[in-house]
Design an enzyme around this catalytic site. Sequence first.
Site, PDB file in Angstrom:
ATOM      1  N   CYS A   1     -47.215  -3.720  63.153  1.00 16.72           N
ATOM      2  CA  CYS A   1     -47.327  -2.912  61.946  1.00 16.72           C
ATOM      3  C   CYS A   1     -46.074  -2.975  61.074  1.00 16.72           C
ATOM      4  O   CYS A   1     -44.969  -3.138  61.571  1.00 16.72           O
ATOM      5  CB  CYS A   1     -47.558  -1.457  62.322  1.00 16.72           C
TER       6      CYS A   1
ATOM      7  N   ARG B   1     -45.160 -10.634  60.966  1.00 17.06           N
ATOM      8  CA  ARG B   1     -45.135  -9.786  62.156  1.00 17.06           C
ATOM      9  C   ARG B   1     -46.462  -9.812  62.908  1.00 17.06           C
ATOM     10  O   ARG B   1     -46.524  -9.378  64.056  1.00 17.06           O
ATOM     11  CB  ARG B   1     -44.815  -8.339  61.758  1.00 17.06           C
TER      12      ARG B   1
ATOM     13  N   TRP C   1     -51.453  -3.480  63.064  1.00 13.00           N
ATOM     14  CA  TRP C   1     -51.782  -4.250  64.263  1.00 13.00           C
ATOM     15  C   TRP C   1     -52.388  -3.227  65.221  1.00 13.00           C
ATOM     16  O   TRP C   1     -51.700  -2.312  65.678  1.00 13.00           O
ATOM     17  CB  TRP C   1     -50.511  -4.868  64.826  1.00 13.00           C
TER      18      TRP C   1
ATOM     19  N   ASN D   1     -46.037   3.287  62.039  1.00 11.07           N
ATOM     20  CA  ASN D   1     -45.830   2.254  63.073  1.00 11.07           C
ATOM     21  C   ASN D   1     -45.545   2.977  64.380  1.00 11.07           C
ATOM     22  O   ASN D   1     -44.831   3.973  64.370  1.00 11.07           O
ATOM     23  CB  ASN D   1     -44.591   1.402  62.769  1.00 11.07           C
ATOM     24  N   GLY D   2     -46.041   2.432  65.493  1.00 11.61           N
ATOM     25  CA  GLY D   2     -45.743   3.050  66.793  1.00 11.61           C
ATOM     26  C   GLY D   2     -46.988   3.677  67.395  1.00 11.61           C
ATOM     27  O   GLY D   2     -48.116   3.368  66.981  1.00 11.61           O
TER      28      GLY D   2
ATOM     29  N   GLU E   1     -41.764 -21.446  79.947  1.00 11.83           N
ATOM     30  CA  GLU E   1     -41.768 -21.394  78.482  1.00 11.83           C
ATOM     31  C   GLU E   1     -42.835 -22.333  77.906  1.00 11.83           C
ATOM     32  O   GLU E   1     -43.548 -21.978  76.971  1.00 11.83           O
ATOM     33  CB  GLU E   1     -40.355 -21.738  77.970  1.00 11.83           C
TER      34      GLU E   1
ATOM     35  N   LYS F   1     -46.068 -21.148  75.624  1.00 13.06           N
ATOM     36  CA  LYS F   1     -46.350 -21.701  74.289  1.00 13.06           C
ATOM     37  C   LYS F   1     -47.800 -22.172  74.212  1.00 13.06           C
ATOM     38  O   LYS F   1     -48.489 -21.917  73.236  1.00 13.06           O
ATOM     39  CB  LYS F   1     -45.420 -22.885  73.955  1.00 13.06           C
TER      40      LYS F   1
ATOM     41  N   HIS G   1     -47.798 -23.628  98.430  1.00 11.57           N
ATOM     42  CA  HIS G   1     -48.004 -22.284  98.998  1.00 11.57           C
ATOM     43  C   HIS G   1     -49.170 -21.566  98.316  1.00 11.57           C
ATOM     44  O   HIS G   1     -49.263 -20.344  98.369  1.00 11.57           O
ATOM     45  CB  HIS G   1     -46.705 -21.475  98.878  1.00 11.57           C
TER      46      HIS G   1
HETATM   47  C1  AGP Z   1     -42.656 -16.134  71.994  1.00 12.91           C
HETATM   48  O1  AGP Z   1     -43.276 -17.303  71.621  1.00 12.91           O
HETATM   49  C2  AGP Z   1     -43.402 -14.915  71.923  1.00 12.91           C
HETATM   50  N1  AGP Z   1     -44.112 -14.771  70.727  1.00 12.91           N
HETATM   51  C3  AGP Z   1     -42.821 -13.665  72.560  1.00 12.91           C
HETATM   52  O2  AGP Z   1     -42.846 -13.896  73.932  1.00 12.91           O
HETATM   53  C4  AGP Z   1     -41.422 -13.154  72.164  1.00 12.91           C
HETATM   54  O3  AGP Z   1     -40.441 -14.034  72.600  1.00 12.91           O
HETATM   55  C5  AGP Z   1     -41.222 -11.750  72.766  1.00 12.91           C
HETATM   56  O4  AGP Z   1     -42.164 -10.883  72.202  1.00 12.91           O
HETATM   57  C6  AGP Z   1     -39.833 -11.198  72.573  1.00 12.91           C
HETATM   58  O5  AGP Z   1     -39.503 -11.042  71.228  1.00 12.91           O
HETATM   59  P1  AGP Z   1     -38.018 -10.789  70.783  1.00 12.91           P
HETATM   60  O6  AGP Z   1     -37.237 -12.004  71.117  1.00 12.91           O
HETATM   61  O7  AGP Z   1     -38.101 -10.549  69.306  1.00 12.91           O
HETATM   62  O8  AGP Z   1     -37.515  -9.592  71.537  1.00 12.91           O
END
Ligand code: AGP
Length: 606
Positions: A2, A27, A74, A98-99, A478, A482, A501
């Site tokens: 948001c 965002r 959002w 927001n929140g 990572e 992605k 395992h």
């Molecule tokens: C990464 O591709 C993500 N969209 C997500 O994991 C992101 O890294 C995470 O939400 C943390 O965000 P920040 O680095 O703004 O704290």
Amino acid sequence: MCGIVGINSSKPVTGVIINSLKKLEYRGYDSAGVAVLNDGLINETKCEGRVENLENIFLKNKNDGPVGIGHVRWATHGIPSQLNAHPHSSESVSVVHNGIIENSTILKKHLIRAGHQFKSQTDTEVITHLISEYLKKNDLKTSILKMLKRLHGSFAIGIILKNFPDVVVGVRRGSPLAVGYGPNENYLGSDSYALKTMTNKVTYLDDDEFCFIYKDHVEFYSADGEKINKEIIEVSSEQSDYDKGNFKHYMAKEIHEQPVTIKACLKEYIDQINQNINIINFPWDINEIENIKLIGCGTAYHSCLTAKYWIEQLTNIEVETDIASEFRYRKNRFKKSQLYIFVSQSGETADTYAALDLCKKNNMKTCSIVNVIESSIARDSDYVLPIHCGPEVGVASTKAFLGQLLVLYLLTLKLSVERKDVSQAKYKEKIKSVLMLPKLIKETLSTENEIQEAAKDFAHAKGSMFLGRGYSFPIALEGALKLKELAYVHAEGYPAGEMKHGPLALIEQGMPVVVIAPRDEFYKKTVSNMQEVISRGGKVLLISNKSTDEISSENLWKKIDVETVNDDLLPFLTTIPLQLLAYYAAHILGYDIDKPRNLAKSVTVE
Ligand code: AGP
């Protein structure tokens, strides 16, 4: 996630609010809306989907006025829809939020009993009715104070009111909120990005503070209703780089920008003449640090995991890593000898901020590694190390990940030499190697065509695995993250040695598997694990580095070689093909690469 914009002006504001909401699109959101006050009436315009839709509605009905609030939502409570989009207005009050209001269910029951009728499924609407209720018997300031006492949870709120047409109200607890200053008009925004087209002069509200924004001045109040003075900050102009250039997507631009962003970061931190790292003026004695705790979420957490290997390797400091949402609710043993490092691109991630707040309340040493230096996490840490990579717009973090890795690596080197865990000679040798990174990253980007080819098989797979050992394990996590977030393909990152395992059972004929095995100390072991996957039908894409010796492996599907560098720095290079792999898989499937479904760039709710 948001975003909020508010303006108090003497000119019509809807168009300006809509333009600012566009700045917040990065965002991630599902609906948008705006409410303006004109001729004693509150007028709302709301829609599901993009801000563009909102703009089209506005262009037709020209709902405008000099005082207004806008929002991109959002969904947390209630589906994404026009009805649930903010603002939420009664006849006399309009609110953006927001929140999360944690006690909204109970408040709603009370308000319904008092005769209020609700239109939406949101938690936000209780704020609208709560203020309307308090205003029946109280002045505006008392009503806001009473509301603050009743609301539980975290929130940033913007309010306009029919009977107070000369003011926009801002209230904050837990979620960031900024006030901006302009010529004969003033603004409210969920962050400085929201206000950047209008001003670079901002004031950030702290928890439980609120403000009354007039056209010509702003009044700030503390949680007990006392008038307070707040500092005005000039935000950096580097945040103005929002151009996609010739790239189709921000993500592509951000991947290709990495040689430049890494170079810029090296320039900030390395004194090339004296071959020294400029990480100085720690507010504590480095030699007193016995343990380091690295905390982050998602990609930022993966950079913490990578740094654990570096710190363990190059210093005698004990290291632990933690996912912020887990850390904040565990019974932690806070130790005076411990340094807490918070890693966050946005610097606004709610869980990471809450973890920092917890450490601050326990008087711990706190350091943050952020991209946005005006963020809440940066402002509230004892010591801040920016990653200097410029705004990252794509929801999937790419250049910020490499930036986080770089700062963590440089910090490790600095700690190791200051504590005499490594010799000056070794320190200087490592600085020399790290300075090679921009060139090596650029050369590694030339694997793009080969990766694009391999991406087809991943895009259409039922599932996939990413395997690595040592430094390559967090990079495997990572790579899998992605692919999941962009191509919506199930992908699991796993330590290569753990396969037998359990997860080896998942391997079936034709399943695409990425194995990250550069020629480091783990190379031979990982290649053996890879062989076990190939024997069971796995279609292996091997990410290794250039070398003269051939890989002794049969039935390998594809191999991509990154450049060669000393072992510590391999994660900077092996990450690149994985970013491209996810990008192209999503591209083949036609997904919205910069705004993947259900996700947000800045995760400001728990
Ligand atoms: C990464 O591709 C993500 N969209 C997500 O994991 C992101 O890294 C995470 O939400 C943390 O965000 P920040 O680095 O703004 O704290």
